[in-house]
Motif scaffolding. Structure first.
Motif, short mmCIF file in Angstrom:
data_model
loop_
_atom_site.label_atom_id
_atom_site.label_comp_id
_atom_site.label_asym_id
_atom_site.label_seq_id
_atom_site.Cartn_x
_atom_site.Cartn_y
_atom_site.Cartn_z
N THR A 77 41.16 47.33 31.45
CA THR A 77 41.43 46.89 32.82
C THR A 77 40.28 47.06 33.48
O THR A 77 39.38 47.85 33.18
N VAL A 78 40.30 46.46 34.89
CA VAL A 78 39.32 46.55 35.75
C VAL A 78 39.03 48.07 36.17
O VAL A 78 38.00 48.52 36.26
N LEU A 79 40.01 48.83 36.05
CA LEU A 79 39.92 50.20 36.15
C LEU A 79 39.17 50.82 35.16
O LEU A 79 38.81 52.03 35.48
N ASP A 80 38.90 50.52 33.95
CA ASP A 80 38.55 51.40 32.89
C ASP A 80 36.77 51.22 32.67
O ASP A 80 36.07 51.71 32.11
N ILE A 81 36.28 49.89 33.72
CA ILE A 81 35.06 49.63 33.38
C ILE A 81 33.97 50.05 34.36
O ILE A 81 34.14 49.94 35.69
N PRO A 82 32.82 50.68 33.94
CA PRO A 82 32.20 51.17 35.03
C PRO A 82 31.59 49.89 35.70
O PRO A 82 31.03 49.04 34.99
N PRO A 83 31.39 49.69 36.88
CA PRO A 83 30.88 48.69 37.74
C PRO A 83 29.37 48.29 37.48
O PRO A 83 29.36 47.10 37.50
N LYS A 84 28.54 49.04 36.87
CA LYS A 84 27.15 48.90 36.42
C LYS A 84 27.29 47.53 35.48
O LYS A 84 26.42 46.71 35.18
N ARG A 121 30.69 39.58 30.83
CA ARG A 121 29.44 40.29 30.76
C ARG A 121 29.67 41.79 30.41
O ARG A 121 29.26 42.30 29.39
N LEU A 162 29.10 44.92 35.27
CA LEU A 162 29.38 43.58 35.92
C LEU A 162 28.11 43.09 36.09
O LEU A 162 28.10 41.82 36.31
N SER A 163 27.03 43.64 36.60
CA SER A 163 25.71 42.92 36.92
C SER A 163 24.75 42.72 35.76
O SER A 163 24.56 43.40 34.87
N SER A 165 43.12 45.14 42.78
CA SER A 165 43.89 46.42 41.75
C SER A 165 42.64 47.43 41.97
O SER A 165 43.15 48.62 42.33
N LEU A 166 41.48 47.09 41.95
CA LEU A 166 40.21 48.09 41.94
C LEU A 166 40.39 48.62 43.42
O LEU A 166 40.44 50.00 43.54
N LEU A 190 40.22 42.30 41.21
CA LEU A 190 39.35 43.23 42.58
C LEU A 190 40.29 43.72 43.30
O LEU A 190 40.12 44.66 43.86
N ALA A 242 31.84 37.58 35.40
CA ALA A 242 31.19 38.92 35.40
C ALA A 242 31.97 40.00 34.68
O ALA A 242 31.23 40.76 33.94
#
Lengths: 323, 323
Positions: free
Chosen positions: A301-308, A286, A310-311, A125-126, A123, A283
């Motif tokens: 990495t966390v930078l590659d992943i659309p935030p949606k 998922r 995670l939910s 890094s994001l 988080l 998260a």
């Protein structure tokens, strides 16, 4: 239900087990360990890590809970060849290398491997990347703590005459304030933090010798403002047995043509470092599952992943109620 | 260089113009306006909005800087049929509808439309969704301010006897503290905020009548703790002409099996609300351009976009230096 396996059962593995109870759409298949399964203290099914391939069809994502030094560099590549994985590999200077290695394996195998998640890397890094992107003219400072540094506590414990020790990393409030006002630039680690040590001595050990050994220890304490308190084992157990941590990513920038100040700051205050890291890993497990369902194979990495991703909510629910 | 056009030249449009100077990989093609171009006070080229299609081949992304009430609902769909667009549509209750409309148009046209970016909706939406995903057992509270609320300032200005007014929304520090300690749940707007008004009266207006009209105004002030100060026009100009804003998204959750407390908080302190909103729009314009290059056509919210697309750095640079 997304079916999750845990590899390794230390603080982080226990955190994932407890954290999965908070996730309505996920279930724990079992814990995989190199130890003798019957020695692992959990209600969950425990299996020998050596047999993990037998469970391939029952597992959607593996969360790797071993250490970054000895476990992940071996287990990551090995398991990525057969499973979707999430790990918290945190050797910052080698993350890009590790990414390349995992990406090649995962693309070949048709798996998704989310690497280096948790809170730092993860988080934080994001937030560093988004903060810099939205305030391109500025400085980023990451302040850690107040929290227990495992590495620094271990370093003190290795000193002769020390029976037990806990080291807290503390952010310098005055430094943070000065950054926030736009008066300071990118500070060094020692300019941003102080260190506070609680030490239990062996009988006969000399406090001043131990104190000097701590405060002058290169790479760990040298150059820092360090305070050392000598306490009893009872005090240590009563007041310093938690594993709290946290910190702040602070991007201070200027907007417009007249240099208007803007502060972007992200703070975590965590009662339990491993429990929260586990919660972030869950998260991202998922997200890992969803990316694999889409066929978006490779390392992420966390930078590659659309935030949606995670939910647990649907995209439409998110647009209706969270945006 | 990513070639950007600005549609609408109010505070936000001016913010985008100034903000583009901070972006090394972007350039301003021109400002498009419904006004007579020669009346627009800028060094940039200004063109009539009616002629915008003539510039289609010179523009990679349009940033729509009109209002959410009157401009975006018309301009968004019209322009999305021909251009990649970024907007800050902020009518929260209609965002999902607007998304559906824009998505259909953009997919048909082969464009990418990033909608509802800025900071709320925008970065705050992102933090609400990530905060909830990593702390599924918990509560989210968004505190706005300290900052100028344009809508509330306008509402005061419409009262008879008021010559000028600025309204500040202030977060209640005590409420935030109580949430942070895990003592409070999801609070109402009035429980989270107070309102402070600086009002210049017309000659002969009765202060107490104006004060009563303000503090009892339904939907705007009724139910809030509201303070009203009467000041001179000179004081208003000297001390209240900025447009600062900001706020905090606070997710308070429990981790593990024993309910350990964890706080996830994101704070913005902005000297200029429109300049920072513009700065966020610019980062999302970069993402918009990249998504269009990839052929990922359709409408996108901040939740759909991998964070790496916001940054001017390469993916490898980000993995090496920012994670």
């Amino acid at each position: 239900m997304i079916r999750v396996g845990i590899v390794g059962y230390g603080n982080l593995g226990r955190g994932v087990e407890a954290g999965l109870a908070h996730a309505p759409d996920m279930e724990l298949v079992g814990v995989f360990t190199r130890r003798a399964p019957q020695t692992v203290d959990t209600q969950a099914p425990v299996y020998p890590l050596a047999n993990i391939l037998d469970y391939k069809d029952q597992i959607d994502v593996l969360i790797l809970c071993g250490g970054s030094l000895a476990d992940i560099p071996d287990q990551g590549p090995m398991l990525a060849a057969r499973f979707n994985t999430v790990d918290s590999y945190d050797n910052h200077s080698k993350i890009n290398e590790y990414y390349q290695q995992m990406d090649t394996i995962a693309k070949q195998a048709g798996t998704v491997c989310v690497i280096s998640t948790g809170w730092d890397p993860g988080l934080f890094s994001l937030q560093r990347v988004i903060g810099e992107a939205v305030l391109p003219s500025g400085v980023t400072n990451t302040f850690w703590g107040p929290g227990v540094s495992q590495g620094h506590s271990d370093a003190i414990r290795r000193i002769s005459g020390v029976k037990a020790a806990v080291q807290y990393t503390l952010p310098k409030e005055a430094a943070m304030e000065s950054v926030r006002k736009g008066e300071a630039g990118e500070l060094t680690n020692a300019e941003r933090h102080t260190r506070e040590c609680f030490v239990v001595l062996e009988e006969g050990a000399h406090p001043e010798v131990v104190r000097q050994t701590i405060v002058t220890m290169p790479a760990y304490f040298e150059g820092y403002h360090t305070t050392v308190h000598f306490i009893t084992m009872e005090e240590l157990k009563a007041n310093h047995s938690g594993i709290p941590h946290g910190g702040t990513v602070l991007r201070t920038g200027r907007t417009g043509s007249k240099g208007t100040l803007a502060n972007y700051s992200f703070t975590l205050e965590l009662g339990s470092n491993p429990e929260f890291t586990a919660s972030v890993d869950i998260a991202y497990a998922r997200a890992c599952y969803r990316l694999a369902e889409e066929g978006a194979y490779g390392a992420k990495t966390v930078l590659d992943i659309p935030p949606k991703y995670l939910s647990a909510s649907t995209e439409e629910e998110l647009r209706k109620y969270k945006i």
